[in-house]
Design a protein around this motif. Structure first.
Motif, PDB file in Angstrom:
ATOM      1  N   CYS A  80       9.111   9.191 -18.124  1.00 21.33           N
ATOM      2  CA  CYS A  80       8.906   8.949 -16.701  1.00 21.33           C
ATOM      3  C   CYS A  80       8.414  10.222 -16.036  1.00 21.33           C
ATOM      4  CB  CYS A  80      10.212   8.522 -16.034  1.00 21.33           C
ATOM      5  SG  CYS A  80      10.943   7.048 -16.774  1.00 21.33           S
ATOM      6  N   LYS A  81       7.362  10.093 -15.245  1.00 20.01           N
ATOM      7  CA  LYS A  81       6.875  11.232 -14.477  1.00 20.01           C
ATOM      8  C   LYS A  81       6.244  10.741 -13.194  1.00 20.01           C
ATOM      9  CE  LYS A  81       3.039  11.603 -17.727  1.00 20.01           C
ATOM     10  NZ  LYS A  81       2.360  12.507 -18.644  1.00 20.01           N
ATOM     11  N   LYS A  82       6.069  11.647 -12.249  1.00 21.91           N
ATOM     12  CA  LYS A  82       5.476  11.277 -10.972  1.00 21.91           C
ATOM     13  C   LYS A  82       4.061  10.763 -11.198  1.00 21.91           C
ATOM     14  CE  LYS A  82       8.135  14.596  -8.318  1.00 21.91           C
ATOM     15  NZ  LYS A  82       8.106  15.785  -7.452  1.00 21.91           N
ATOM     16  N   ALA A  83       3.737   9.677 -10.529  1.00 22.97           N
ATOM     17  CA  ALA A  83       2.388   9.126 -10.630  1.00 22.97           C
ATOM     18  C   ALA A  83       1.416  10.048  -9.903  1.00 22.97           C
ATOM     19  CB  ALA A  83       2.347   7.727 -10.025  1.00 22.97           C
ATOM     20  N   VAL A  84       0.261  10.236 -10.514  1.00 18.80           N
ATOM     21  CA  VAL A  84      -0.779  11.110  -9.960  1.00 18.80           C
ATOM     22  C   VAL A  84      -2.027  10.267  -9.766  1.00 18.80           C
ATOM     23  CG1 VAL A  84      -2.191  13.151 -10.437  1.00 18.80           C
ATOM     24  CG2 VAL A  84       0.173  13.068 -11.229  1.00 18.80           C
ATOM     25  N   PRO A  85      -2.646  10.327  -8.582  1.00 18.42           N
ATOM     26  CA  PRO A  85      -3.881   9.568  -8.386  1.00 18.42           C
ATOM     27  C   PRO A  85      -4.915   9.918  -9.455  1.00 18.42           C
ATOM     28  CG  PRO A  85      -3.090  10.415  -6.294  1.00 18.42           C
ATOM     29  CD  PRO A  85      -2.240  11.033  -7.373  1.00 18.42           C
ATOM     30  N   LYS A  86      -5.697   8.943  -9.871  1.00 16.58           N
ATOM     31  CA  LYS A  86      -6.658   9.118 -10.965  1.00 16.58           C
ATOM     32  C   LYS A  86      -7.519  10.364 -10.831  1.00 16.58           C
ATOM     33  CE  LYS A  86      -7.281   4.367 -12.416  1.00 16.58           C
ATOM     34  NZ  LYS A  86      -8.209   3.261 -12.531  1.00 16.58           N
ATOM     35  N   GLU A 117      11.539   8.680  -1.724  1.00 20.20           N
ATOM     36  CA  GLU A 117      11.260   9.645  -2.797  1.00 20.20           C
ATOM     37  C   GLU A 117      12.471  10.006  -3.655  1.00 20.20           C
ATOM     38  OE1 GLU A 117      10.685  10.388   0.473  1.00 20.20           O
ATOM     39  OE2 GLU A 117       8.512  10.400   0.679  1.00 20.20           O
ATOM     40  N   ASP A 118      13.686   9.782  -3.161  1.00 15.91           N
ATOM     41  CA  ASP A 118      14.892  10.242  -3.859  1.00 15.91           C
ATOM     42  C   ASP A 118      15.030   9.729  -5.294  1.00 15.91           C
ATOM     43  OD1 ASP A 118      15.488  11.690  -1.580  1.00 15.91           O
ATOM     44  OD2 ASP A 118      16.894  10.194  -0.807  1.00 15.91           O
ATOM     45  N   PRO A 119      14.854   8.415  -5.549  1.00 16.93           N
ATOM     46  CA  PRO A 119      14.977   7.941  -6.932  1.00 16.93           C
ATOM     47  C   PRO A 119      13.960   8.594  -7.876  1.00 16.93           C
ATOM     48  CG  PRO A 119      14.958   6.084  -5.414  1.00 16.93           C
ATOM     49  CD  PRO A 119      14.620   7.304  -4.622  1.00 16.93           C
ATOM     50  N   VAL A 120      12.764   8.874  -7.356  1.00 21.02           N
ATOM     51  CA  VAL A 120      11.717   9.504  -8.166  1.00 21.02           C
ATOM     52  C   VAL A 120      12.179  10.877  -8.650  1.00 21.02           C
ATOM     53  CG1 VAL A 120       9.367  10.427  -8.123  1.00 21.02           C
ATOM     54  CG2 VAL A 120       9.865   8.234  -7.036  1.00 21.02           C
ATOM     55  N   GLN A 142       3.889  16.701  -4.681  1.00 23.34           N
ATOM     56  CA  GLN A 142       5.253  17.145  -4.431  1.00 23.34           C
ATOM     57  C   GLN A 142       6.150  15.936  -4.253  1.00 23.34           C
ATOM     58  OE1 GLN A 142       5.086  19.901  -1.225  1.00 23.34           O
ATOM     59  NE2 GLN A 142       3.676  21.234  -2.289  1.00 23.34           N
ATOM     60  N   LYS A 143       6.005  15.253  -3.175  1.00 24.83           N
ATOM     61  CA  LYS A 143       6.836  14.088  -2.893  1.00 24.83           C
ATOM     62  C   LYS A 143       6.010  12.830  -3.113  1.00 24.83           C
ATOM     63  CE  LYS A 143      10.655  16.013  -1.392  1.00 24.83           C
ATOM     64  NZ  LYS A 143      11.951  15.743  -1.923  1.00 24.83           N
ATOM     65  N   LEU A 157       0.834  -1.196   0.000  1.00 22.50           N
ATOM     66  CA  LEU A 157       0.000   0.000   0.000  1.00 22.50           C
ATOM     67  C   LEU A 157       0.870   1.247   0.000  1.00 22.50           C
ATOM     68  CD1 LEU A 157      -2.646  -1.036   2.686  1.00 22.50           C
ATOM     69  CD2 LEU A 157      -2.782  -1.290   0.209  1.00 22.50           C
ATOM     70  N   ASP A 158       0.463   2.257  -0.738  1.00 25.90           N
ATOM     71  CA  ASP A 158       1.170   3.536  -0.787  1.00 25.90           C
ATOM     72  C   ASP A 158       0.353   4.536   0.025  1.00 25.90           C
ATOM     73  OD1 ASP A 158       2.940   5.532  -1.458  1.00 25.90           O
ATOM     74  OD2 ASP A 158       2.125   5.839  -3.467  1.00 25.90           O
ATOM     75  N   CYS A 159       0.670   4.658   1.314  1.00 24.52           N
ATOM     76  CA  CYS A 159      -0.097   5.520   2.220  1.00 24.52           C
ATOM     77  C   CYS A 159       0.312   6.975   2.059  1.00 24.52           C
ATOM     78  CB  CYS A 159       0.116   5.083   3.661  1.00 24.52           C
ATOM     79  SG  CYS A 159      -0.445   3.408   3.969  1.00 24.52           S
ATOM     80  N   LYS A 160      -0.676   7.858   2.081  1.00 24.49           N
ATOM     81  CA  LYS A 160      -0.442   9.295   1.946  1.00 24.49           C
ATOM     82  C   LYS A 160      -1.257  10.013   3.018  1.00 24.49           C
ATOM     83  CE  LYS A 160       0.016   9.027  -3.054  1.00 24.49           C
ATOM     84  NZ  LYS A 160      -0.305   7.635  -3.250  1.00 24.49           N
ATOM     85  N   PRO A 161      -0.807  11.185   3.429  1.00 24.85           N
ATOM     86  CA  PRO A 161      -1.601  11.927   4.414  1.00 24.85           C
ATOM     87  C   PRO A 161      -2.917  12.410   3.806  1.00 24.85           C
ATOM     88  CG  PRO A 161       0.291  13.219   3.698  1.00 24.85           C
ATOM     89  CD  PRO A 161       0.421  11.863   3.069  1.00 24.85           C
ATOM     90  N   ALA A 162      -3.954  12.411   4.617  1.00 23.75           N
ATOM     91  CA  ALA A 162      -5.262  12.894   4.164  1.00 23.75           C
ATOM     92  C   ALA A 162      -5.283  14.416   4.174  1.00 23.75           C
ATOM     93  CB  ALA A 162      -6.350  12.351   5.073  1.00 23.75           C
TER      94      ALA A 162
END
Length: 129
Positions: free
Chosen positions: A108-114, A87-90, A33-34, A13-18
């Motif tokens: 290659c780009k940062k993944a963005v939630p749908k 996050e560093d490799p990204v 951002q990160k 799971l890729d948890c993110k702050p709400a």
């Protein structure tokens, strides 16, 4: 909890702050951002998930590498996602933007939630699965 590796049904799971709804309504969706996950587009049909994982392992520890496939035919769709343990490799990969994977240029780009793709003015990929 955000720094822990959590799994559900064998998937990491890729948890993110709400972000509170009233904050989103007042300020719009926050910009990504990160993140530890990248979108990779333009993958050649003959690239295997093992090739894919090994290539990105050179940039950092890969938690998950997935080439998306067509649900009906099982054939690769030409894009995938890679999740790293930090996050560093990204940041390094996205600064390069285009890389050569199995003799083909991939984007290659940062993944963005749908749900956020439309608000960024894109629809050209990058949606996190």
């Amino acid at each position: 909890i955000l720094s822990e590796k959590l799994e559900l049904d064998g998937r990491v799971l890729d948890c993110k702050p709400a972000v509170p709804r009233d904050e989103i309504e007042a300020n719009g969706l926050p910009q990504v951002q990160k993140t530890r996950k990248i979108f990779v587009g333009g993958i050649s049909q003959d690239t295997t998930e093992l090739d894919f994982r090994k290539f990105f392992q050179a940039f950092g520890n890969v938690v998950e590498a997935k080439i998306m496939t067509d649900g009906m035919t099982g054939r690769p769709r030409g894009f995938g996602f890679v999740t790293f343990d930090n996050e560093d490799p990204v940041e390094v990969i996205c600064a390069k933007h285009h890389l050569s994977l199995n003799g083909k240029q991939v984007e290659c780009k940062k993944a963005v939630p749908k749900g956020r793709m439309d608000s960024r003015g894109g629809g050209d990929g990058g949606g996190a699965q």
